[in-house]
Design a protein around this motif. Structure first.
Motif, PDB file in Angstrom:
ATOM      1  N   GLN A  42       0.828  -1.205   0.000  1.00  0.00           N
ATOM      2  CA  GLN A  42       0.000   0.000   0.000  1.00  0.00           C
ATOM      3  C   GLN A  42       0.866   1.261   0.000  1.00  0.00           C
ATOM      4  OE1 GLN A  42      -3.009   0.177   3.055  1.00  0.00           O
ATOM      5  NE2 GLN A  42      -3.294   2.370   2.797  1.00  0.00           N
ATOM      6  N   ALA A  43       1.931   1.258   0.781  1.00  0.00           N
ATOM      7  CA  ALA A  43       2.826   2.416   0.833  1.00  0.00           C
ATOM      8  C   ALA A  43       3.455   2.688  -0.531  1.00  0.00           C
ATOM      9  CB  ALA A  43       3.914   2.188   1.886  1.00  0.00           C
ATOM     10  N   VAL A  44       3.880   1.638  -1.222  1.00  0.00           N
ATOM     11  CA  VAL A  44       4.521   1.804  -2.526  1.00  0.00           C
ATOM     12  C   VAL A  44       3.503   2.232  -3.577  1.00  0.00           C
ATOM     13  CG1 VAL A  44       5.760   0.616  -4.382  1.00  0.00           C
ATOM     14  CG2 VAL A  44       6.388   0.207  -1.993  1.00  0.00           C
ATOM     15  N   VAL A  45       2.364   1.558  -3.624  1.00  0.00           N
ATOM     16  CA  VAL A  45       1.340   1.901  -4.610  1.00  0.00           C
ATOM     17  C   VAL A  45       0.876   3.342  -4.391  1.00  0.00           C
ATOM     18  CG1 VAL A  45      -1.002   1.395  -5.409  1.00  0.00           C
ATOM     19  CG2 VAL A  45       0.607  -0.475  -5.010  1.00  0.00           C
ATOM     20  N   GLY A  46       0.655   3.712  -3.144  1.00  0.00           N
ATOM     21  CA  GLY A  46       0.242   5.078  -2.848  1.00  0.00           C
ATOM     22  C   GLY A  46       1.267   6.105  -3.313  1.00  0.00           C
ATOM     23  N   ALA A  47       2.532   5.837  -3.068  1.00  0.00           N
ATOM     24  CA  ALA A  47       3.597   6.761  -3.479  1.00  0.00           C
ATOM     25  C   ALA A  47       3.667   6.867  -5.002  1.00  0.00           C
ATOM     26  CB  ALA A  47       4.939   6.302  -2.913  1.00  0.00           C
ATOM     27  N   THR A  83      -2.171   1.274 -12.610  1.00  0.00           N
ATOM     28  CA  THR A  83      -2.239   2.651 -13.069  1.00  0.00           C
ATOM     29  C   THR A  83      -3.194   3.430 -12.169  1.00  0.00           C
ATOM     30  OG1 THR A  83      -2.548   4.044 -15.026  1.00  0.00           O
ATOM     31  CG2 THR A  83      -4.049   2.179 -14.777  1.00  0.00           C
ATOM     32  N   PRO A  84      -2.919   4.700 -11.920  1.00  0.00           N
ATOM     33  CA  PRO A  84      -3.742   5.471 -10.998  1.00  0.00           C
ATOM     34  C   PRO A  84      -5.216   5.589 -11.391  1.00  0.00           C
ATOM     35  CG  PRO A  84      -1.688   6.631 -11.433  1.00  0.00           C
ATOM     36  CD  PRO A  84      -1.748   5.474 -12.376  1.00  0.00           C
ATOM     37  N   SER A  85      -5.551   5.371 -12.649  1.00  0.00           N
ATOM     38  CA  SER A  85      -6.936   5.543 -13.094  1.00  0.00           C
ATOM     39  C   SER A  85      -7.831   4.342 -12.793  1.00  0.00           C
ATOM     40  CB  SER A  85      -6.971   5.843 -14.590  1.00  0.00           C
ATOM     41  OG  SER A  85      -6.450   4.739 -15.317  1.00  0.00           O
ATOM     42  N   ILE A  86      -7.263   3.250 -12.291  1.00  0.00           N
ATOM     43  CA  ILE A  86      -8.045   2.053 -11.981  1.00  0.00           C
ATOM     44  C   ILE A  86      -8.065   1.864 -10.469  1.00  0.00           C
ATOM     45  CG2 ILE A  86      -8.187  -0.450 -12.283  1.00  0.00           C
ATOM     46  CD1 ILE A  86      -7.062  -0.072 -15.080  1.00  0.00           C
ATOM     47  N   PRO A  87      -9.241   1.620  -9.883  1.00  0.00           N
ATOM     48  CA  PRO A  87      -9.343   1.531  -8.418  1.00  0.00           C
ATOM     49  C   PRO A  87      -8.641   0.306  -7.834  1.00  0.00           C
ATOM     50  CG  PRO A  87     -11.453   1.016  -9.432  1.00  0.00           C
ATOM     51  CD  PRO A  87     -10.537   1.447 -10.535  1.00  0.00           C
ATOM     52  N   VAL A  88      -8.037   0.522  -6.679  1.00  0.00           N
ATOM     53  CA  VAL A  88      -7.419  -0.556  -5.914  1.00  0.00           C
ATOM     54  C   VAL A  88      -7.990  -0.541  -4.501  1.00  0.00           C
ATOM     55  CG1 VAL A  88      -5.266  -0.564  -7.236  1.00  0.00           C
ATOM     56  CG2 VAL A  88      -5.440   0.834  -5.196  1.00  0.00           C
ATOM     57  N   GLN A  89      -7.983  -1.706  -3.860  1.00  0.00           N
ATOM     58  CA  GLN A  89      -8.424  -1.828  -2.473  1.00  0.00           C
ATOM     59  C   GLN A  89      -7.385  -2.627  -1.697  1.00  0.00           C
ATOM     60  OE1 GLN A  89     -12.134  -3.898  -3.275  1.00  0.00           O
ATOM     61  NE2 GLN A  89     -13.240  -2.163  -2.404  1.00  0.00           N
ATOM     62  N   PHE A  90      -7.181  -2.241  -0.455  1.00  0.00           N
ATOM     63  CA  PHE A  90      -6.317  -2.950   0.466  1.00  0.00           C
ATOM     64  C   PHE A  90      -7.212  -3.367   1.620  1.00  0.00           C
ATOM     65  CE2 PHE A  90      -3.901   0.142  -1.869  1.00  0.00           C
ATOM     66  CZ  PHE A  90      -2.776  -0.551  -2.279  1.00  0.00           C
ATOM     67  N   ILE A  91      -7.516  -4.644   1.716  1.00  0.00           N
ATOM     68  CA  ILE A  91      -8.452  -5.147   2.712  1.00  0.00           C
ATOM     69  C   ILE A  91      -7.661  -5.941   3.744  1.00  0.00           C
ATOM     70  CG2 ILE A  91     -10.504  -6.558   3.106  1.00  0.00           C
ATOM     71  CD1 ILE A  91     -11.137  -6.044   0.067  1.00  0.00           C
ATOM     72  N   TYR A  92      -7.652  -5.440   4.965  1.00  0.00           N
ATOM     73  CA  TYR A  92      -6.848  -6.039   6.025  1.00  0.00           C
ATOM     74  C   TYR A  92      -7.680  -6.986   6.881  1.00  0.00           C
ATOM     75  CZ  TYR A  92      -3.284  -2.682   4.778  1.00  0.00           C
ATOM     76  OH  TYR A  92      -2.346  -1.961   4.093  1.00  0.00           O
ATOM     77  N   ARG A  93      -7.047  -8.028   7.341  1.00  0.00           N
ATOM     78  CA  ARG A  93      -7.691  -9.006   8.219  1.00  0.00           C
ATOM     79  C   ARG A  93      -7.744  -8.496   9.661  1.00  0.00           C
ATOM     80  NH1 ARG A  93     -10.828 -13.458   8.908  1.00  0.00           N
ATOM     81  NH2 ARG A  93      -9.969 -14.867  10.446  1.00  0.00           N
ATOM     82  N   ASN A  94      -6.663  -7.842  10.081  1.00  0.00           N
ATOM     83  CA  ASN A  94      -6.556  -7.374  11.464  1.00  0.00           C
ATOM     84  C   ASN A  94      -6.697  -5.863  11.533  1.00  0.00           C
ATOM     85  OD1 ASN A  94      -5.903  -9.939  12.709  1.00  0.00           O
ATOM     86  ND2 ASN A  94      -3.984  -9.794  11.575  1.00  0.00           N
ATOM     87  N   VAL A 101      10.166  -0.947   2.184  1.00  0.00           N
ATOM     88  CA  VAL A 101       9.412  -0.052   1.292  1.00  0.00           C
ATOM     89  C   VAL A 101      10.325   0.450   0.185  1.00  0.00           C
ATOM     90  CG1 VAL A 101       8.216   2.174   1.125  1.00  0.00           C
ATOM     91  CG2 VAL A 101       7.715   0.625   3.028  1.00  0.00           C
ATOM     92  N   ASN A 102      11.530   0.872   0.538  1.00  0.00           N
ATOM     93  CA  ASN A 102      12.480   1.365  -0.469  1.00  0.00           C
ATOM     94  C   ASN A 102      12.840   0.291  -1.483  1.00  0.00           C
ATOM     95  OD1 ASN A 102      12.525   3.939   0.608  1.00  0.00           O
ATOM     96  ND2 ASN A 102      14.334   3.559   1.862  1.00  0.00           N
ATOM     97  N   ASP A 103      13.021  -0.956  -1.021  1.00  0.00           N
ATOM     98  CA  ASP A 103      13.339  -2.055  -1.938  1.00  0.00           C
ATOM     99  C   ASP A 103      12.187  -2.305  -2.907  1.00  0.00           C
ATOM    100  OD1 ASP A 103      15.813  -2.406  -0.750  1.00  0.00           O
ATOM    101  OD2 ASP A 103      15.204  -4.151   0.438  1.00  0.00           O
ATOM    102  N   LEU A 104      10.959  -2.324  -2.391  1.00  0.00           N
ATOM    103  CA  LEU A 104       9.793  -2.531  -3.256  1.00  0.00           C
ATOM    104  C   LEU A 104       9.615  -1.377  -4.229  1.00  0.00           C
ATOM    105  CD1 LEU A 104       7.236  -3.988  -0.677  1.00  0.00           C
ATOM    106  CD2 LEU A 104       8.422  -5.239  -2.509  1.00  0.00           C
ATOM    107  N   PHE A 105       9.850  -0.157  -3.753  1.00  0.00           N
ATOM    108  CA  PHE A 105       9.741   1.013  -4.622  1.00  0.00           C
ATOM    109  C   PHE A 105      10.784   0.948  -5.734  1.00  0.00           C
ATOM    110  CE2 PHE A 105       9.895   5.478  -5.840  1.00  0.00           C
ATOM    111  CZ  PHE A 105       8.554   5.808  -5.842  1.00  0.00           C
ATOM    112  N   ALA A 106      12.003   0.546  -5.392  1.00  0.00           N
ATOM    113  CA  ALA A 106      13.059   0.414  -6.404  1.00  0.00           C
ATOM    114  C   ALA A 106      12.674  -0.642  -7.441  1.00  0.00           C
ATOM    115  CB  ALA A 106      14.385   0.062  -5.734  1.00  0.00           C
TER     116      ALA A 106
END
Length: 97
Positions: free
Chosen positions: A23-28, A56-67, A78-83
Motif C-alpha cells: 500500500q505504501a509503494v502503490v500510494g507513493a 495505473t492510478p486511473s483504476i481503483p485498488v483496495q487494500f483489505i486487512y484481516r486485522n 518499502v524502499n526495496d519494493l519502490f526500487a
C-alpha cells in the motif's frame, strides 16, 4: 491474511504486513501519477506460477486487512519494493501459502 483487489476483478491474498508495504509503494507511485507492473509468484507446490498486472492510478485498488492493528512499516523494505517498481519488470512478490 488480507487482500489486494484491483479493478474489482483481480484479487490476491497477502499477509497484512506485506499488504501494508504494498500500500505504501502503490500510494507513493500513484501520487506521482506513475504506472508500473506488479507481479506475484506462487510457491512451487501451488500449481500456479505468476500473475502480472499493470497498475495505473486511473483504476481503483483496495487494500483489505484481516486485522485492525496497523502494521509497522520497514523503511528499507518499502524502499526495496519502490526500487523494484521503478524497473522495467516492475515489482515482484512471492505469495506464501
Amino acid at each position: 491474511m488480507g487482500r489486494f483487489v484491483y479493478d474489482s476483478t483481480v484479487s490476491v491474498t497477502l499477509g497484512d504486513d506485506l499488504l501494508a508495504h504494498l500500500q505504501a509503494v502503490v500510494g507513493a507511485k500513484f501520487r506521482l501519477q506513475q504506472s508500473f507492473y506488479f507481479s506475484w509468484g506462487y510457491p512451487a507446490n501451488s500449481g500456479e506460477t505468476r500473475t502480472t498486472i499493470w497498475l495505473t492510478p486511473s483504476i481503483p485498488v483496495q487494500f483489505i486487512y484481516r486485522n485492525a492493528r496497523v502494521p509497522t512499516l520497514d523503511r528499507d523494505r518499502v524502499n526495496d519494493l519502490f526500487a523494484q517498481a521503478n524497473t522495467p519488470g516492475g515489482m515482484l512478490l512471492i505469495v506464501e501459502p
